[in-house]
Write a protein that holds these residues in place. Structure first.
Motif, PDB file in Angstrom:
ATOM      1  N   ARG A  72       0.866  -1.183   0.000  1.00  0.00           N
ATOM      2  CA  ARG A  72       0.000   0.000   0.000  1.00  0.00           C
ATOM      3  C   ARG A  72       0.895   1.223   0.000  1.00  0.00           C
ATOM      4  NH1 ARG A  72      -1.426   3.982   3.362  1.00  0.00           N
ATOM      5  NH2 ARG A  72      -0.059   3.131   4.977  1.00  0.00           N
ATOM      6  N   THR A  73       0.613   2.134  -0.914  1.00  0.00           N
ATOM      7  CA  THR A  73       1.340   3.395  -0.962  1.00  0.00           C
ATOM      8  C   THR A  73       0.322   4.520  -0.992  1.00  0.00           C
ATOM      9  OG1 THR A  73       3.203   2.451  -2.183  1.00  0.00           O
ATOM     10  CG2 THR A  73       2.937   4.831  -2.311  1.00  0.00           C
ATOM     11  N   LYS A  74       0.497   5.466  -0.083  1.00  0.00           N
ATOM     12  CA  LYS A  74      -0.350   6.654  -0.050  1.00  0.00           C
ATOM     13  C   LYS A  74       0.546   7.860  -0.259  1.00  0.00           C
ATOM     14  CE  LYS A  74      -3.584   9.259   2.814  1.00  0.00           C
ATOM     15  NZ  LYS A  74      -4.207   9.353   4.149  1.00  0.00           N
ATOM     16  N   VAL A  75       0.301   8.614  -1.325  1.00  0.00           N
ATOM     17  CA  VAL A  75       1.069   9.826  -1.589  1.00  0.00           C
ATOM     18  C   VAL A  75       0.458  10.944  -0.748  1.00  0.00           C
ATOM     19  CG1 VAL A  75       1.776  11.518  -3.322  1.00  0.00           C
ATOM     20  CG2 VAL A  75       1.702   9.080  -3.912  1.00  0.00           C
ATOM     21  N   LEU A  76       1.270  11.526   0.138  1.00  0.00           N
ATOM     22  CA  LEU A  76       0.802  12.578   1.028  1.00  0.00           C
ATOM     23  C   LEU A  76       0.964  13.964   0.419  1.00  0.00           C
ATOM     24  CD1 LEU A  76       2.325  11.239   4.370  1.00  0.00           C
ATOM     25  CD2 LEU A  76       0.011  10.900   3.478  1.00  0.00           C
ATOM     26  N   GLN A  77       2.081  14.171  -0.303  1.00  0.00           N
ATOM     27  CA  GLN A  77       2.312  15.472  -0.925  1.00  0.00           C
ATOM     28  C   GLN A  77       3.451  15.388  -1.921  1.00  0.00           C
ATOM     29  OE1 GLN A  77       3.594  17.418   2.858  1.00  0.00           O
ATOM     30  NE2 GLN A  77       5.315  18.196   1.663  1.00  0.00           N
ATOM     31  N   GLU A  78       3.441  16.328  -2.861  1.00  0.00           N
ATOM     32  CA  GLU A  78       4.577  16.515  -3.752  1.00  0.00           C
ATOM     33  C   GLU A  78       5.675  17.187  -2.937  1.00  0.00           C
ATOM     34  OE1 GLU A  78       3.050  19.044  -6.834  1.00  0.00           O
ATOM     35  OE2 GLU A  78       2.161  17.345  -7.916  1.00  0.00           O
ATOM     36  N   PHE A  79       6.922  16.835  -3.210  1.00  0.00           N
ATOM     37  CA  PHE A  79       8.030  17.455  -2.489  1.00  0.00           C
ATOM     38  C   PHE A  79       8.851  18.368  -3.403  1.00  0.00           C
ATOM     39  CE2 PHE A  79      12.204  17.526  -0.352  1.00  0.00           C
ATOM     40  CZ  PHE A  79      11.796  17.996   0.885  1.00  0.00           C
ATOM     41  N   GLY A  80       9.081  17.933  -4.623  1.00  0.00           N
ATOM     42  CA  GLY A  80       9.857  18.724  -5.569  1.00  0.00           C
ATOM     43  C   GLY A  80      10.567  17.818  -6.559  1.00  0.00           C
ATOM     44  N   TYR A  81      11.270  18.448  -7.498  1.00  0.00           N
ATOM     45  CA  TYR A  81      12.013  17.643  -8.473  1.00  0.00           C
ATOM     46  C   TYR A  81      13.384  18.231  -8.722  1.00  0.00           C
ATOM     47  CZ  TYR A  81      11.095  20.907 -12.359  1.00  0.00           C
ATOM     48  OH  TYR A  81      11.059  22.006 -13.185  1.00  0.00           O
ATOM     49  N   ILE A  82      14.280  17.355  -9.157  1.00  0.00           N
ATOM     50  CA  ILE A  82      15.640  17.711  -9.546  1.00  0.00           C
ATOM     51  C   ILE A  82      15.720  17.557 -11.064  1.00  0.00           C
ATOM     52  CG2 ILE A  82      18.087  17.063  -9.436  1.00  0.00           C
ATOM     53  CD1 ILE A  82      17.420  18.034  -6.741  1.00  0.00           C
ATOM     54  N   ASP A  83      16.241  18.573 -11.713  1.00  0.00           N
ATOM     55  CA  ASP A  83      16.450  18.576 -13.160  1.00  0.00           C
ATOM     56  C   ASP A  83      17.945  18.367 -13.375  1.00  0.00           C
ATOM     57  OD1 ASP A  83      15.677  19.006 -15.882  1.00  0.00           O
ATOM     58  OD2 ASP A  83      16.471  21.053 -15.748  1.00  0.00           O
ATOM     59  N   GLU A  84      18.305  17.288 -14.047  1.00  0.00           N
ATOM     60  CA  GLU A  84      19.706  16.858 -14.054  1.00  0.00           C
ATOM     61  C   GLU A  84      20.179  16.501 -15.456  1.00  0.00           C
ATOM     62  OE1 GLU A  84      22.107  13.395 -11.563  1.00  0.00           O
ATOM     63  OE2 GLU A  84      19.931  13.437 -11.544  1.00  0.00           O
ATOM     64  N   TYR A  85      21.396  16.925 -15.769  1.00  0.00           N
ATOM     65  CA  TYR A  85      22.060  16.555 -17.024  1.00  0.00           C
ATOM     66  C   TYR A  85      23.367  15.875 -16.658  1.00  0.00           C
ATOM     67  CZ  TYR A  85      18.832  19.671 -19.428  1.00  0.00           C
ATOM     68  OH  TYR A  85      17.703  20.263 -19.931  1.00  0.00           O
ATOM     69  N   ARG A  86      23.606  14.740 -17.277  1.00  0.00           N
ATOM     70  CA  ARG A  86      24.851  14.023 -17.026  1.00  0.00           C
ATOM     71  C   ARG A  86      25.240  13.233 -18.277  1.00  0.00           C
ATOM     72  NH1 ARG A  86      21.769  10.249 -12.675  1.00  0.00           N
ATOM     73  NH2 ARG A  86      21.217   8.565 -14.058  1.00  0.00           N
ATOM     74  N   PRO A  87      26.486  12.763 -18.342  1.00  0.00           N
ATOM     75  CA  PRO A  87      26.915  12.002 -19.527  1.00  0.00           C
ATOM     76  C   PRO A  87      26.102  10.716 -19.658  1.00  0.00           C
ATOM     77  CG  PRO A  87      28.782  12.480 -18.085  1.00  0.00           C
ATOM     78  CD  PRO A  87      27.548  12.891 -17.357  1.00  0.00           C
ATOM     79  N   HIS A  88      25.907  10.278 -20.896  1.00  0.00           N
ATOM     80  CA  HIS A  88      25.224   9.008 -21.135  1.00  0.00           C
ATOM     81  C   HIS A  88      26.263   7.971 -21.521  1.00  0.00           C
ATOM     82  CE1 HIS A  88      22.293   6.060 -22.375  1.00  0.00           C
ATOM     83  NE2 HIS A  88      21.317   6.871 -22.026  1.00  0.00           N
ATOM     84  N   HIS A  89      26.085   6.742 -21.044  1.00  0.00           N
ATOM     85  CA  HIS A  89      27.073   5.693 -21.299  1.00  0.00           C
ATOM     86  C   HIS A  89      26.903   5.011 -22.651  1.00  0.00           C
ATOM     87  CE1 HIS A  89      23.615   3.597 -19.531  1.00  0.00           C
ATOM     88  NE2 HIS A  89      24.021   2.549 -20.206  1.00  0.00           N
ATOM     89  N   LYS A  90      25.787   5.256 -23.337  1.00  0.00           N
ATOM     90  CA  LYS A  90      25.564   4.625 -24.642  1.00  0.00           C
ATOM     91  C   LYS A  90      26.059   5.542 -25.754  1.00  0.00           C
ATOM     92  CE  LYS A  90      21.671   1.789 -23.221  1.00  0.00           C
ATOM     93  NZ  LYS A  90      20.256   1.462 -23.415  1.00  0.00           N
ATOM     94  N   PRO A  91      26.720   4.963 -26.769  1.00  0.00           N
ATOM     95  CA  PRO A  91      27.332   5.801 -27.811  1.00  0.00           C
ATOM     96  C   PRO A  91      26.325   6.577 -28.667  1.00  0.00           C
ATOM     97  CG  PRO A  91      27.544   3.464 -28.343  1.00  0.00           C
ATOM     98  CD  PRO A  91      26.981   3.546 -26.955  1.00  0.00           C
ATOM     99  N   GLU A  92      25.075   6.146 -28.704  1.00  0.00           N
ATOM    100  CA  GLU A  92      24.094   6.857 -29.536  1.00  0.00           C
ATOM    101  C   GLU A  92      23.578   8.153 -28.901  1.00  0.00           C
ATOM    102  OE1 GLU A  92      21.693   3.358 -27.716  1.00  0.00           O
ATOM    103  OE2 GLU A  92      23.711   3.674 -28.445  1.00  0.00           O
ATOM    104  N   TYR A  93      23.982   8.400 -27.652  1.00  0.00           N
ATOM    105  CA  TYR A  93      23.582   9.628 -26.953  1.00  0.00           C
ATOM    106  C   TYR A  93      24.811  10.333 -26.391  1.00  0.00           C
ATOM    107  CZ  TYR A  93      18.858   7.709 -27.028  1.00  0.00           C
ATOM    108  OH  TYR A  93      17.659   7.199 -27.424  1.00  0.00           O
TER     109      TYR A  93
END
Length: 178
Positions: free
Chosen positions: A75-96
């Protein structure tokens, strides 16, 4: 939902290029000063339970699924939104060139049963498992790993530690010892 912080990894020279887009939903589950986290042996870090959601999957639906898999939550009850992190980092796959990750955090209540955890193969290989831990201890541990620049350190530790510190300040009314 509020933006907690934007993180751009030092190995990302600019935000142009072939970008893989990913969204994740993560649960903040506290009980007094204890917090439910995932410890990963491979990276020697603590992180919030949750993970990636499919392209058209609702964030809350993905959160319920991820918490069930990683913590055995029935059972999961969501009580409230907290926030978000917007993140950019290297990708390990050569197509990105890079990955753009938006990690959404929700304060939740759960009934978890570690006997019903259903980790994915990579989580088993990485030695990931749920633990209740004092939040100050988790923060101190992650800070030490970052300060030592441990070779096993993963990309997500900065994001997770920023949110842990904010949870401690805002939800538990404490300031982390530096």
């Amino acid at each position: 939902m509020r933006l907690i912080q934007q993180l751009i990894h030092q190995a990302v020279p600019d935000l142009n290029g072939r970008t893989f887009e990913r969204r994740s939903a993560r649960g903040i589950i506290v009980d007094g000063t204890k917090i439910l986290l995932i410890y990963t042996e491979r990276y020697n870090d603590y992180s919030f339970p949750g993970g990636g959601v499919a392209e058209n999957e609702d964030l809350i639906v993905g959160l319920h699924r991820e918490l069930a898999e990683e913590t055995g939550a029935s059972r999961t009850k969501v009580l409230q939104e907290f926030g978000y992190i917007d993140e950019y980092r290297p990708h390990h796959k050569p197509e990105y060139d890079l990955i753009h990750m938006e990690s959404y955090f929700y304060v939740c209540e759960v009934d978890c049963d570690f006997e019903n955890v259903q980790p994915e193969d990579y989580e088993i290989a990485n030695g990931s498992y749920p633990v209740w831990i004092d939040i100050a201890e988790a923060i101190q541990h992650n800070r030490k790993v970052m300060a030592n620049q441990e070779p096993s350190m993963g990309f997500s530790i900065a994001r997770e530690t920023i949110v842990l510190e904010l949870v401690e300040r805002e939800l538990l009314g404490k300031a982390s010892a530096v």
